[in-house]
Design a protein around this motif. Structure first.
Motif, PDB file in Angstrom:
ATOM      1  N   VAL A   3       0.831  -1.217   0.000  1.00 41.06           N
ATOM      2  CA  VAL A   3       0.000   0.000   0.000  1.00 41.06           C
ATOM      3  C   VAL A   3       0.858   1.256   0.000  1.00 41.06           C
ATOM      4  CG1 VAL A   3      -1.707   1.289   1.346  1.00 41.06           C
ATOM      5  CG2 VAL A   3      -1.911  -1.179   1.125  1.00 41.06           C
ATOM      6  N   SER A   4       2.026   1.182   0.606  1.00 39.55           N
ATOM      7  CA  SER A   4       2.863   2.375   0.742  1.00 39.55           C
ATOM      8  C   SER A   4       3.984   2.465  -0.292  1.00 39.55           C
ATOM      9  CB  SER A   4       3.453   2.438   2.159  1.00 39.55           C
ATOM     10  OG  SER A   4       4.271   1.309   2.388  1.00 39.55           O
ATOM     11  N   VAL A   5       3.986   1.597  -1.303  1.00 35.09           N
ATOM     12  CA  VAL A   5       5.031   1.630  -2.333  1.00 35.09           C
ATOM     13  C   VAL A   5       4.867   2.882  -3.196  1.00 35.09           C
ATOM     14  CG1 VAL A   5       5.933   0.471  -4.392  1.00 35.09           C
ATOM     15  CG2 VAL A   5       5.304  -0.868  -2.381  1.00 35.09           C
ATOM     16  N   THR A   6       5.991   3.561  -3.439  1.00 34.60           N
ATOM     17  CA  THR A   6       5.994   4.779  -4.256  1.00 34.60           C
ATOM     18  C   THR A   6       6.828   4.557  -5.519  1.00 34.60           C
ATOM     19  OG1 THR A   6       8.008   5.688  -3.245  1.00 34.60           O
ATOM     20  CG2 THR A   6       5.890   6.186  -2.149  1.00 34.60           C
ATOM     21  N   PRO A   7       6.675   5.420  -6.512  1.00 32.11           N
ATOM     22  CA  PRO A   7       7.529   5.323  -7.701  1.00 32.11           C
ATOM     23  C   PRO A   7       9.021   5.429  -7.349  1.00 32.11           C
ATOM     24  CG  PRO A   7       5.665   6.730  -8.160  1.00 32.11           C
ATOM     25  CD  PRO A   7       5.626   6.431  -6.686  1.00 32.11           C
ATOM     26  N   GLN A   8       9.339   6.227  -6.334  1.00 37.49           N
ATOM     27  CA  GLN A   8      10.733   6.365  -5.916  1.00 37.49           C
ATOM     28  C   GLN A   8      11.258   5.049  -5.335  1.00 37.49           C
ATOM     29  OE1 GLN A   8       8.240   8.554  -5.067  1.00 37.49           O
ATOM     30  NE2 GLN A   8       8.828  10.140  -6.524  1.00 37.49           N
ATOM     31  N   ASP A   9      10.394   4.313  -4.635  1.00 33.91           N
ATOM     32  CA  ASP A   9      10.783   2.997  -4.106  1.00 33.91           C
ATOM     33  C   ASP A   9      11.108   2.048  -5.255  1.00 33.91           C
ATOM     34  OD1 ASP A   9      10.307   3.749  -1.418  1.00 33.91           O
ATOM     35  OD2 ASP A   9       8.210   3.094  -1.530  1.00 33.91           O
ATOM     36  N   VAL A  10      10.262   2.067  -6.269  1.00 29.68           N
ATOM     37  CA  VAL A  10      10.463   1.178  -7.425  1.00 29.68           C
ATOM     38  C   VAL A  10      11.785   1.497  -8.108  1.00 29.68           C
ATOM     39  CG1 VAL A  10       9.563   0.502  -9.690  1.00 29.68           C
ATOM     40  CG2 VAL A  10       7.987   0.843  -7.767  1.00 29.68           C
ATOM     41  N   GLN A  11      12.065   2.779  -8.313  1.00 27.92           N
ATOM     42  CA  GLN A  11      13.308   3.166  -8.981  1.00 27.92           C
ATOM     43  C   GLN A  11      14.528   2.826  -8.114  1.00 27.92           C
ATOM     44  OE1 GLN A  11      13.955   7.306  -9.971  1.00 27.92           O
ATOM     45  NE2 GLN A  11      15.149   6.702 -11.753  1.00 27.92           N
ATOM     46  N   ARG A  12      14.434   3.063  -6.816  1.00 29.39           N
ATOM     47  CA  ARG A  12      15.552   2.759  -5.910  1.00 29.39           C
ATOM     48  C   ARG A  12      15.880   1.264  -5.940  1.00 29.39           C
ATOM     49  NH1 ARG A  12      14.933   0.827  -1.198  1.00 29.39           N
ATOM     50  NH2 ARG A  12      12.827   1.627  -0.921  1.00 29.39           N
ATOM     51  N   VAL A  13      14.854   0.433  -5.888  1.00 26.54           N
ATOM     52  CA  VAL A  13      15.061  -1.015  -5.904  1.00 26.54           C
ATOM     53  C   VAL A  13      15.601  -1.458  -7.268  1.00 26.54           C
ATOM     54  CG1 VAL A  13      13.867  -3.248  -5.819  1.00 26.54           C
ATOM     55  CG2 VAL A  13      13.398  -1.500  -4.093  1.00 26.54           C
ATOM     56  N   ALA A  14      15.071  -0.896  -8.345  1.00 25.67           N
ATOM     57  CA  ALA A  14      15.562  -1.240  -9.687  1.00 25.67           C
ATOM     58  C   ALA A  14      17.041  -0.893  -9.818  1.00 25.67           C
ATOM     59  CB  ALA A  14      14.747  -0.515 -10.752  1.00 25.67           C
ATOM     60  N   GLN A  15      17.430   0.277  -9.337  1.00 29.80           N
ATOM     61  CA  GLN A  15      18.839   0.677  -9.417  1.00 29.80           C
ATOM     62  C   GLN A  15      19.723  -0.223  -8.557  1.00 29.80           C
ATOM     63  OE1 GLN A  15      18.608   4.829  -8.373  1.00 29.80           O
ATOM     64  NE2 GLN A  15      18.201   5.443 -10.474  1.00 29.80           N
ATOM     65  N   LYS A  16      19.225  -0.584  -7.392  1.00 31.90           N
ATOM     66  CA  LYS A  16      20.015  -1.417  -6.482  1.00 31.90           C
ATOM     67  C   LYS A  16      20.234  -2.818  -7.036  1.00 31.90           C
ATOM     68  CE  LYS A  16      20.178  -3.211  -1.771  1.00 31.90           C
ATOM     69  NZ  LYS A  16      19.555  -3.224  -0.451  1.00 31.90           N
ATOM     70  N   TYR A  17      19.167  -3.437  -7.529  1.00 33.53           N
ATOM     71  CA  TYR A  17      19.251  -4.843  -7.903  1.00 33.53           C
ATOM     72  C   TYR A  17      19.503  -5.110  -9.377  1.00 33.53           C
ATOM     73  CZ  TYR A  17      17.783  -5.754  -3.172  1.00 33.53           C
ATOM     74  OH  TYR A  17      17.722  -5.796  -1.804  1.00 33.53           O
ATOM     75  N   PHE A  18      19.227  -4.156 -10.242  1.00 40.29           N
ATOM     76  CA  PHE A  18      19.390  -4.400 -11.668  1.00 40.29           C
ATOM     77  C   PHE A  18      20.637  -3.756 -12.248  1.00 40.29           C
ATOM     78  CE2 PHE A  18      14.484  -4.590 -11.924  1.00 40.29           C
ATOM     79  CZ  PHE A  18      14.498  -5.839 -11.347  1.00 40.29           C
TER      80      PHE A  18
END
Length: 118
Positions: free
Chosen positions: A92-107
């Motif tokens: 419920v609390s996921v933001t676009p910034q969270d998605v980008q941060r995780v993508a940068q970290k893991y991909f």
């Protein structure tokens, strides 16, 4: 697609193509992954995908016996019978910034296993 196993996750990218396009496809997939790293996903897209995932899970949980089955799977694979329920509550609390941060970290430095089926 993504699947979880303990503290690990596996991102799966699939593509159907003709045999003569395999080399082009092998180059295209890492390029698409690179786009994920640099793109900020719009908030409506994040919300839509979180809602779609939640809806799929709730449809699976309609019958109590089926829900008990999935709780058992969660207990077996994650050591927590309520892993999926807790995940839905956190989504419920996921933001676009969270998605980008995780993508940068893991991909940014992915480890690929490439499987080609002819």
């Amino acid at each position: 697609g993504i699947s979880f196993s303990g503290d690990r996750a596996v991102l799966t990218m699939t593509m159907g193509t003709q045999k003569q396009n395999i080399e082009e496809a092998k180059e295209a997939m890492p390029a698409e992954l690179a786009k994920l790293i640099s793109t900020v996903v719009p908030e409506k897209v994040v919300e839509k995908n979180c809602n779609a995932y939640t809806q799929r899970i709730f449809m699976r949980w309609i019958a109590r016996d089926v829900r008990a089955y999935y709780n058992g799977i969660d207990e077996y694979t994650h050591g927590n019978a309520f892993f999926t329920r807790d995940l839905l509550n956190r989504m419920v609390s996921v933001t676009p910034q969270d998605v980008q941060r995780v993508a940068q970290k893991y991909f940014s430095n992915p480890k690929f296993v490439r499987v080609i089926i002819n």
